[in-house]
Design an enzyme around this catalytic site. Structure first.
Site, PDB file in Angstrom:
ATOM      1  N   LYS A 123     -11.624   0.662  -2.263  1.00 49.88           N
ATOM      2  CA  LYS A 123     -10.638   1.470  -2.865  1.00 49.88           C
ATOM      3  C   LYS A 123     -10.975   1.341  -4.391  1.00 49.88           C
ATOM      4  O   LYS A 123     -11.847   2.247  -4.756  1.00 49.88           O
ATOM      5  CB  LYS A 123      -9.039   0.756  -2.854  1.00 49.88           C
ATOM      6  CG  LYS A 123      -8.802   0.563  -1.193  1.00 49.88           C
ATOM      7  CD  LYS A 123      -7.595   0.133  -0.688  1.00 49.88           C
ATOM      8  CE  LYS A 123      -7.470   0.093   0.811  1.00 49.88           C
ATOM      9  NZ  LYS A 123      -7.978   1.017   1.769  1.00 49.88           N
ATOM     10  N   HIS A 177      -5.129  -3.423  -2.635  1.00 50.35           N
ATOM     11  CA  HIS A 177      -4.663  -2.330  -3.755  1.00 50.35           C
ATOM     12  C   HIS A 177      -4.561  -2.994  -5.158  1.00 50.35           C
ATOM     13  O   HIS A 177      -4.481  -2.436  -6.136  1.00 50.35           O
ATOM     14  CB  HIS A 177      -3.543  -1.674  -3.324  1.00 50.35           C
ATOM     15  CG  HIS A 177      -3.657  -0.887  -2.263  1.00 50.35           C
ATOM     16  ND1 HIS A 177      -4.143   0.408  -2.281  1.00 50.35           N
ATOM     17  CD2 HIS A 177      -3.590  -1.409  -0.903  1.00 50.35           C
ATOM     18  CE1 HIS A 177      -4.458   1.016  -0.975  1.00 50.35           C
ATOM     19  NE2 HIS A 177      -3.788  -0.140   0.048  1.00 50.35           N
ATOM     20  N   ASP A 234      -3.398 -10.278   1.141  1.00 53.49           N
ATOM     21  CA  ASP A 234      -4.176  -9.122   0.943  1.00 53.49           C
ATOM     22  C   ASP A 234      -4.043  -8.518  -0.456  1.00 53.49           C
ATOM     23  O   ASP A 234      -3.080  -7.967  -0.591  1.00 53.49           O
ATOM     24  CB  ASP A 234      -3.787  -8.223   2.370  1.00 53.49           C
ATOM     25  CG  ASP A 234      -4.525  -6.789   2.253  1.00 53.49           C
ATOM     26  OD1 ASP A 234      -4.953  -6.495   1.387  1.00 53.49           O
ATOM     27  OD2 ASP A 234      -4.482  -6.449   3.492  1.00 53.49           O
ATOM     28  N   SER A 275       0.836  -1.019   0.073  1.00 56.34           N
ATOM     29  CA  SER A 275      -0.014   0.087  -0.081  1.00 56.34           C
ATOM     30  C   SER A 275       0.691   1.231   0.024  1.00 56.34           C
ATOM     31  O   SER A 275       0.340   2.327  -0.285  1.00 56.34           O
ATOM     32  CB  SER A 275      -0.717   0.125   1.130  1.00 56.34           C
ATOM     33  OG  SER A 275      -0.220  -0.115   2.466  1.00 56.34           O
TER      34      SER A 275
HETATM   35  C1  LIG Z   1      -3.247  -3.582   2.508  1.00 59.59           C
HETATM   36  C2  LIG Z   1      -4.453  -3.101   3.196  1.00 59.59           C
HETATM   37  N1  LIG Z   1      -5.247  -3.785   3.868  1.00 59.59           N
HETATM   38  C3  LIG Z   1      -6.478  -3.394   4.380  1.00 59.59           C
HETATM   39  C4  LIG Z   1      -6.726  -2.200   4.519  1.00 59.59           C
HETATM   40  C5  LIG Z   1      -7.955  -1.630   5.199  1.00 59.59           C
HETATM   41  O1  LIG Z   1      -9.028  -1.713   4.217  1.00 59.59           O
HETATM   42  P1  LIG Z   1     -10.128  -0.565   4.381  1.00 59.59           P
HETATM   43  O2  LIG Z   1      -9.709   0.458   4.342  1.00 59.59           O
HETATM   44  O3  LIG Z   1     -11.337  -1.419   3.880  1.00 59.59           O
HETATM   45  O4  LIG Z   1     -10.607  -0.921   6.142  1.00 59.59           O
HETATM   46  C6  LIG Z   1      -5.867  -1.341   3.725  1.00 59.59           C
HETATM   47  C7  LIG Z   1      -6.392   0.268   3.720  1.00 59.59           C
HETATM   48  O5  LIG Z   1      -5.794   1.028   4.042  1.00 59.59           O
HETATM   49  C8  LIG Z   1      -4.669  -1.742   3.026  1.00 59.59           C
HETATM   50  O6  LIG Z   1      -3.890  -0.733   2.539  1.00 59.59           O
END
Ligand SMILES: Cc1ncc(COP(=O)(O)O)c(C=O)c1O
Length: 427
Positions: A281, A252, A249, A224
């Protein structure tokens, strides 16, 4: 303001002033029966004010500033229109008419709230249908919707580890805070491998994982804050060779990368045990999904506290996700445009002598180094009409404060050139 005592008194009085009925003394703002004794406020606020003062002293105080997304890669912030290089609305779906319309329709048909946890009253058809769509999109047997990405990671990881007692946990050094929250909740020690260094992961798997009853690898497909990618094929091979479960995860990558925007997990069909992604996102909405086997989802329904003890996402949110899933597979032109903008930006940053790390996606860091320098550059850019927020510790490692530049499909090439010119001038 930075003195705890002063801060406390002024802040408390300001809050009470706003909430108490005209003329009533502070300390009795909720009426005689609900008086807030000043001592009770002191007991909490004095600690909080002291903690805030420490944050201030470290130069890390954050504040909320009013802003709203606008079309064409713009954001309205405190009365000014800025070119937005900070939000994650990569495909411009957050204001897309189809999402807005579907959110309206589903709200009109089903109401604004879903009433309870899905296990209490029963689940809506809409949740089940959407989960089937997500599973098909991700090529998995099943999927489960969560209220947010943070909540999904923080709830799912401890649930998994409860079923894998004694498991050795391996994490990329740069995984998101929500995964750390999940690991901390599980009370498990993590073996951290150097960022995207899969040789290091292999060594750790052999050394620390060998005698463990189970192994779990946690990483992101697109990081991220760095915009670089993990090597899905090698991760899948390592997981297979070391009999480790693999958790990726895709917050992005979802919508932006892979065939039809299905993420980088699509490179290794069936090889990732658990794929997490967000709707918040590129998909322009809110919430998150976990995709994997039927057994995984059945287990999470029974064990993930952030699923069990929370109200189901509301119909309007589901409607927007449903519309995004209609659009995303066909948005090849937007994905190609984002990729081209990324290349243009990286070339320009390099020409300015700025390090953009290993970024190869719509997220491009311009690494500055010292926090104060990154903050000053971001402020100068804002004066010049660009929102490119500085990201600093603890979000990124010390000494790597940066502008995190996030591209939106609504940007034109001229926006990138204008940003580069402004960075050049500011430097
Ligand atoms: C890699 C990653 N995982 C999880 C999240 C959390 O997602 P959300 O914004 O839907 O809570 C984010 C967001 O900032 C992220 O960048």
């Amino acid at each position: 303001m930075s003195l705890p005592g002063l801060y406390h008194t002024a802040h408390r009085d300001a809050i009470l002033q706003r909430s108490r009925p005209k003329g009533s003394p502070i300390g009795h703002c909720l009426g005689a029966r609900h008086a807030i004794p000043a001592a009770a406020m002191n007991r909490l606020d004095s600690h909080l004010a002291a903690a805030l003062a420490r944050i201030d002293a470290a130069g890390q105080r954050r504040t909320l500033r009013p802003a709203a997304l606008a079309p064409h890669g713009r954001v309205l912030r405190e009365g000014r229109e800025l070119t937005d290089f900070s939000s994650n609305d990569y495909l411009g779906l957050a204001r897309h008419p189809l999402l807005i319309e579907r959110a309206r329709e589903w709200t009109a048909a089903h109401g604004t709230g879903s009433g309870a946890s899905r296990l209490v009253t029963g689940t809506s058809e809409a949740h089940l249908a959407l989960e089937a769509r997500i599973a098909a999109f991700k090529g998995t047997e099943a999927a489960l919707i969560f209220a947010s990405g943070w909540q999904a990671n923080a709830a799912v990881i401890p649930a998994l580890l409860a079923a894998m007692p004694g498991a050795a946990v391996f994490t990329d050094r740069l995984i998101h805070a929500s995964m750390h929250a999940g690991i901390a909740m599980a009370g498990v020690r993590q073996h951290r491998f150097r960022h995207n260094d899969l040789d290091h992961l292999e060594t750790l798997l052999a050394e620390k994982g060998k005698d463990a009853p189970a192994r779990l690898i946690l990483t992101e497909s697109v990081f991220s804050m760095d915009g670089d990618r993990a090597d899905m094929r090698r991760l899948a091979a390592l997981a297979e060779a070391h009999h480790a479960a693999l958790f990726v995860d895709e917050a992005h990558a979802t919508g932006v990368l892979g065939p039809e925007g299905r993420g980088l997990s699509a490179e290794v069909p069936g090889a990732i045990d658990l794929i997490m992604g967000t709707f918040s996102k590129a998909l322009g909405g809110f919430g998150a999904y976990i995709a994997g086997s039927r057994v995984l989802i059945d287990y999470l329904v029974n064990a993930a506290s952030g699923f069990i003890f929370t109200t189901a996402p509301p119909p309007g949110v589901l409607g927007a996700i449903d519309a995004a899933l209609d659009l995303v597979p066909g948005m090849e032109a937007e994905r190609a445009h984002l990729a081209a903008l990324g290349t243009r930006l990286r070339t320009g940053l390099a020409a300015l002598g700025l390090d953009h790390g290993a970024s190869s996606t719509q997220i491009v860091p311009a690494v500055i180094g010292a926090e104060a320098d990154a903050m000053a550059l971001s402020a100068r850019l804002e004066d010049a009409g660009f929102l490119a927020s500085a990201i600093r510790p603890p979000t990124v490692p010390p000494g790597t404060s940066r502008l995190r530049i996030a591209l939106r499909a609504g940007h034109a090439e001229a926006d990138i050139d204008a940003l580069l010119a402004a960075i050049g001038a500011a430097l």
